[in-house]
Enzyme design. Structure first.
Site, mmCIF file in Angstrom:
data_model
loop_
_atom_site.group_PDB
_atom_site.id
_atom_site.type_symbol
_atom_site.label_atom_id
_atom_site.label_comp_id
_atom_site.label_asym_id
_atom_site.label_seq_id
_atom_site.Cartn_x
_atom_site.Cartn_y
_atom_site.Cartn_z
ATOM 1 N N TYR A 31 0.826 -1.204 0.000
ATOM 2 C CA TYR A 31 0.000 0.000 0.000
ATOM 3 C C TYR A 31 0.861 1.255 0.000
ATOM 4 C CZ TYR A 31 -3.104 3.702 1.586
ATOM 5 O OH TYR A 31 -3.785 4.884 1.684
ATOM 6 N N SER A 113 -4.885 14.184 5.314
ATOM 7 C CA SER A 113 -5.728 13.689 4.228
ATOM 8 C C SER A 113 -7.185 13.549 4.665
ATOM 9 C CB SER A 113 -5.212 12.326 3.756
ATOM 10 O OG SER A 113 -6.101 11.732 2.828
ATOM 11 N N GLN A 134 -6.236 18.514 3.460
ATOM 12 C CA GLN A 134 -6.384 18.106 2.054
ATOM 13 C C GLN A 134 -7.796 17.595 1.821
ATOM 14 O OE1 GLN A 134 -6.635 14.570 1.245
ATOM 15 N NE2 GLN A 134 -6.892 14.928 -0.940
ATOM 16 N N TYR A 136 -10.433 15.702 -0.620
ATOM 17 C CA TYR A 136 -10.960 14.961 -1.763
ATOM 18 C C TYR A 136 -12.396 15.441 -1.921
ATOM 19 C CZ TYR A 136 -7.030 11.743 -2.189
ATOM 20 O OH TYR A 136 -5.789 11.206 -2.405
ATOM 21 N N THR A 162 -7.305 18.422 -3.945
ATOM 22 C CA THR A 162 -6.664 17.472 -4.849
ATOM 23 C C THR A 162 -7.536 17.292 -6.082
ATOM 24 O OG1 THR A 162 -5.485 16.302 -3.096
ATOM 25 C CG2 THR A 162 -5.924 15.084 -5.117
ATOM 26 N N ARG A 171 -3.927 0.522 -9.490
ATOM 27 C CA ARG A 171 -3.029 0.158 -8.384
ATOM 28 C C ARG A 171 -2.934 -1.358 -8.214
ATOM 29 N NH1 ARG A 171 -4.119 5.047 -3.972
ATOM 30 N NH2 ARG A 171 -4.306 6.679 -5.543
ATOM 31 N N LYS A 259 -3.705 20.914 -5.741
ATOM 32 C CA LYS A 259 -2.696 19.850 -5.852
ATOM 33 C C LYS A 259 -3.035 18.905 -7.005
ATOM 34 C CE LYS A 259 -0.737 16.046 -3.092
ATOM 35 N NZ LYS A 259 -1.180 14.892 -3.897
ATOM 36 N N HIS A 283 0.773 12.529 -8.146
ATOM 37 C CA HIS A 283 0.258 11.584 -7.144
ATOM 38 C C HIS A 283 1.239 10.434 -6.921
ATOM 39 C CE1 HIS A 283 -3.741 11.588 -5.105
ATOM 40 N NE2 HIS A 283 -3.340 10.401 -4.706
ATOM 41 N N ARG A 286 0.717 7.090 -8.560
ATOM 42 C CA ARG A 286 -0.343 6.196 -8.112
ATOM 43 C C ARG A 286 -1.632 6.338 -8.908
ATOM 44 N NH1 ARG A 286 0.811 4.177 -2.912
ATOM 45 N NH2 ARG A 286 -1.297 4.253 -2.063
#
Length: 383
Positions: A31, A113, A134, A136, A162, A171, A259, A283, A286
């Site tokens: 991870y 995050s 941050q 999302y 972001t 991933r 970002k 990122h 990722r």
């Protein structure tokens, strides 16, 4: 014989990385350390940094370089901070609070995050005046308003939107590891945990990690363990547009950073829309495996905006930071190295990393004959 100091045992981020790998269950390591696809973007970040060559300059006498930098109205002792990493507490229990406290002690920004395992209310007091939140982007406006309210009330002064996660990435390494969200210990994963007793004991004391900031908003969403690349955070979020950015600008009192920028035209647009800083990021490889290295994208972005420019992506030491600053970055953020440090050394890890990076910056500034960052562009070796 005198005992070896941390500086002697772990003089580089690569040493912390190796020890972290030895202390983490494989699914946790996958991870933390993996990217997406063939991981070409992750490799490109490193290769592009290595191509940036700086020329030492001589006969400058003794140098005590000024390592401080001003960013968004604050003076920081060093030119770097902590980038947001989702599920930090999976990597090491209590990581968010410990990293925030270490950053505050060093006078560095810490970015929490949205999908952390600790809430803004828990982390804000640790980060003090250096807390960044941050985001999302939630689709629902009520959830959005409540997240901003919570972040502001907890003391976070800077908002980071972001924008480079419009859809979930594949991933593959992470998926193969068997990790779900919240984590569910299958027999395969339980064997990995048993082989890493320090992580297992720390996690047993802290409890199984989950995205606790999102707990109040989960009603009506899918329950149970989800794939780690399609967790509850993805169910809540949307892909933002310019109107979304304008809404945030109108509803957030404080610096607004965007970002995930890789294009000069996007940087110019963001400045026109009222952003306060541009964060150049892919990122860490990722999200998209054909993205340019951030250091390659940096010069054109620097030329396109007068806003502060932040960079992350493959940074592995003070020399990489100086490369970025020479090409126009005002500040550098790192995610993985902080987590290598805390997984390797626990509570001592972040403080050791700050010391390691400070010494690396001083040594390389001395070699370059640079008393401050303003001298760095003249040391670039250009093709």
């Amino acid at each position: 014989m005198l005992p070896m100091t941390l500086d002697a045992r772990f003089p580089a981020i690569s040493d912390l990385r190796a020890r972290a790998r030895a202390r983490l269950p494989r699914f946790v390591w996958e991870y933390l350390d993996s990217a997406t696809g063939a991981e070409a973007t992750q490799a490109r970040n490193r290769a592009a940094l290595d191509r940036v060559v700086l020329r030492p300059s001589i006969l400058h006498g003794e140098i005590a370089p000024d390592l401080s930098v001003e960013l968004l109205g604050r003076r920081h002792a060093l030119p770097f901070g902590v980038a947001p990493v989702g599920m930090s507490g999976l990597i090491w229990p209590g990581a968010e609070r410990r990293l925030a406290a270490a950053a505050a002690e060093a006078g560095l920004p810490y970015t929490l995050s949205t999908v952390a395992t600790a809430t803004p209310e828990e982390v804000g007091p640790e980060a003090g005046e250096n807390g960044w939140f941050q985001l999302y982007p939630p689709r629902d406006e009520d959830i959005r308003r409540d997240m901003l309210r919570r972040a502001r009330a907890a003391g976070f002064r800077t908002l980071v939107l972001t924008v480079d996660v419009p859809v979930a990435s594949r991933r593959e390494r992470q998926t193969r590891s068997g990790l779900t969200n919240p984590p569910r210990l299958t027999p395969r994963l339980a064997l990995q945990v048993a082989a890493r007793p320090a992580w297992a004991l720390a996690t047993a004391r802290a409890g199984m990690p989950r995205m606790r900031t999102l707990d109040p908003y989960k009603e009506g969403l899918a329950s149970g363990a989800l794939p780690s690349n399609a967790h509850v955070g993805y169910l809540l979020r949307t892909s933002p547009d310019r109107d979304y950015l304008r809404w945030l600008r109108d509803n957030w009192e404080g610096p607004l950073v965007v970002k995930g920028v890789l294009g000069a035209e996007d940087a110019a647009m963001l400045q026109a829309e009222g952003a306060d800083a541009i964060w150049v990021s892919n990122h860490a490889g990722r999200q998209f495996d054909a993205a340019p290295a951030t250091i390659e994208a940096l010069p054109a972005i620097r030329a396109a905006t007068t806003l502060p420019v932040i960079l992350d992506g493959g940074v592995e030491g003070g020399l990489d930071m100086l490369r970025a600053i020479a090409l126009g970055a005002d500040f550098v953020m790192m995610g993985r190295p902080w987590h290598y440090a805390i997984a390797a050394l626990g509570a001592d890890g972040p403080t050791h990393l700050v010391d390691l990076l400070r010494k690396d910056l001083e040594a390389n500034m001395g070699q370059l004959g640079a008393r401050d960052y303003g001298a760095l562009p003249s040391r670039l070796v250009r093709d």
